[in-house]
Design an enzyme around this catalytic site. Structure first.
Site: not given
Ligand code: 5GP
Ligand code: ZN
Length: 114
Positions: A4, A30, A46, A87, A93, A98, A100, A102
Site C-alpha cells: 500500500c 497531494d 491501514h 472517495n 473514484g 487506504h 484518505h 482530501h
Molecule cells: P483517490 O482518487 O484515491 O481519492 O486519491 C488518491 C490521491 O493520492 C490522488 O489525489 C493522488 O494524486 C494522491 N497520490 C497518489 N500517490 C501519491 C504519492 O505517492 N504521494 C502523494 N503525496 N500523493 C499521492
Molecule cells: Zn495502507
C-alpha cells in the site's frame, strides 16, 4: 499492508511533504494538486475504504475531522473555506485503497459535486 503506497508513506519508505502529524493521523501534500491547497489526510493504520471504518469501535472518523481542522488552520484556509472529500470505491473514484480525506482550498471551488 506491505504493497500500500500510503502505508509506505507512513513508514517513511516513500517520501512526502508532511503538513500535519499526530499519533493517529498523517497529512501530506497531494502529489498532483487540484487546487492551491490540496492535502491528503490519512489514518496511520491501514483501513481500505470509508466502508471499512468500524463505526462502533473506532475513533478514526473523529480523528480525521479533528486533523482536517488543524490542516485548515495550518494552511490558513479556515476562514475563507475549503472542501473535504472522501472517495469510496469505484463510482466514488477511489484510486488508493487506504482511507484518505482530501482537503482542497485556496481558490473558489466549482459548484459541481461531480
Ligand atoms: P483517490 O482518487 O484515491 O481519492 O486519491 C488518491 C490521491 O493520492 C490522488 O489525489 C493522488 O494524486 C494522491 N497520490 C497518489 N500517490 C501519491 C504519492 O505517492 N504521494 C502523494 N503525496 N500523493 C499521492
Ligand atoms: Zn495502507
Amino acid at each position: 499492508m506491505s504493497d500500500c503506497i500510503f502505508c509506505k508513506i507512513v513508514k517513511g519508505d516513500i517520501p512526502c511533504t508532511k503538513v500535519y502529524e499526530d499519533e493517529a493521523i498523517l497529512a501530506f501534500e497531494d502529489i498532483h494538486p487540484l487546487a492551491p491547497v490540496h492535502v491528503v489526510i490519512i489514518p496511520k493504520t491501514h483501513v481500505a475504504t470509508l466502508m471499512d471504518i468500524d463505526a462502533a469501535g473506532s475513533d478514526i472518523a473523529s480523528q480525521l475531522m479533528a486533523a482536517a481542522q488543524n490542516v485548515a488552520k495550518l494552511k490558513k484556509v479556515e476562514k475563507q473555506g475549503f472542501r473535504t472529500v472522501i472517495n469510496c470505491n469505484a463510482d466514488g473514484g477511489q484510486v488508493v485503497f487506504h482511507l484518505h480525506m482530501h482537503l482542497l482550498g485556496g481558490r473558489k471551488l466549482d459548484d459541481s459535486m461531480g
